[in-house]
Design a protein around this motif. Structure first.
Motif, short mmCIF file in Angstrom:
data_model
loop_
_atom_site.label_atom_id
_atom_site.label_comp_id
_atom_site.label_asym_id
_atom_site.label_seq_id
_atom_site.Cartn_x
_atom_site.Cartn_y
_atom_site.Cartn_z
N ASP A 119 -6.86 -4.04 -4.67
CA ASP A 119 -7.80 -4.18 -3.56
C ASP A 119 -7.24 -3.67 -2.23
O ASP A 119 -7.99 -3.40 -1.29
CB ASP A 119 -8.27 -5.63 -3.41
CG ASP A 119 -7.11 -6.61 -3.24
OD1 ASP A 119 -5.96 -6.17 -3.11
OD2 ASP A 119 -7.38 -7.82 -3.23
N SER A 120 -5.91 -3.49 -2.14
CA SER A 120 -5.31 -2.95 -0.92
C SER A 120 -4.79 -1.53 -1.12
O SER A 120 -4.13 -0.98 -0.24
CB SER A 120 -4.16 -3.86 -0.46
OG SER A 120 -3.16 -3.96 -1.46
N ASP A 175 -9.69 -2.52 -8.99
CA ASP A 175 -9.73 -3.97 -9.26
C ASP A 175 -10.24 -4.27 -10.65
O ASP A 175 -11.00 -5.22 -10.86
CB ASP A 175 -10.58 -4.69 -8.21
CG ASP A 175 -9.89 -4.76 -6.86
OD1 ASP A 175 -8.64 -4.77 -6.83
OD2 ASP A 175 -10.59 -4.81 -5.84
#
Length: 208
Positions: free
Chosen positions: A116-117, A147
């Motif tokens: 997610d980052s 993800d």
């Protein structure tokens, strides 16, 4: 020959590198690693496996020192390259082109898992044949998730026996660039925004 490369990028430290076989990796800057050939590879029968892990907060620029030359072997024409990319930080992967020489067949697969980052720039450049050569074959597949959900399933073939091989004209070169989460960028060829974010640019032609 089987070549294995592992590169792990962690925040606030140099990338960890492990290599066996005909491909080595060298740190050339604080966040930059170059792949280099330690032997003539890939020849027919060779497999290159490269695993890259970019942890949260880390950045990695991955390059190659020279073009990759896929050559036919004495027993088989086919060689393989497999990329396994796990990205929680920032990855910029842009190696020099792969040249499929003579009657060689080279198969590339890329599995990309983005957290997610994570942010990614992934560019691949392929050329069938050196000067005057048109007999080689290349297939490249990309399986990308964000993800754990599908982001992209993509495959391209070039050269003799490919789905684009006909008497009117056969593309012998390809540039493919995937970016996430960028929705657009100034890339070559056709731009395709992806439903889950990011975009893919593809170009095909006679020569790079």
């Amino acid at each position: 020959m089987l070549s294995d490369v592992l590169i792990v990028a962690s925040p606030n430290r140099s990338p960890r590198i492990e290599c066996t076989g005909g491909v080595a990796a060298r740190r050339t800057d604080a966040d930059t690693v170059h792949l280099v050939s330690a032997a003539a590879t890939p020849l027919g029968g060779d497999t290159i496996r490269i695993r890259v892990v970019v942890e949260v907060g880390a950045r990695l620029r991955l390059r190659s020192a020279a073009a990759t030359m896929a050559m036919p072997g004495t027993v088989t024409m086919e060689s393989r390259a497999a990329w396994d990319l796990e990205v929680q930080g920032a990855l910029d992967l842009d190696p020099q082109p792969t040249i499929v020489a003579g009657t060689a067949t080279h198969l590339t697969s890329t599995r990309l898992a983005i957290g997610d980052s994570g942010t990614v720039r992934l560019r691949e450049r392929i050329q069938i044949g050196r000067t005057g050569e048109r007999q080689g074959f290349w297939s490249g597949a990309v399986h990308a998730d964000i993800d754990g959900a599908p982001l992209l399933r993509h495959r391209v073939e070039l050269g003799t026996g490919s789905v684009t091989d006909d008497e009117l004209g056969t593309p012998l070169a390809c540039i493919s660039e995937l970016r996430y989460p960028n929705a657009a960028f100034d890339g070559a060829g056709t731009m395709l925004p992806l439903a889950a974010g990011g975009c893919l640019a593809t170009w095909q032609g006679e020569r790079l």
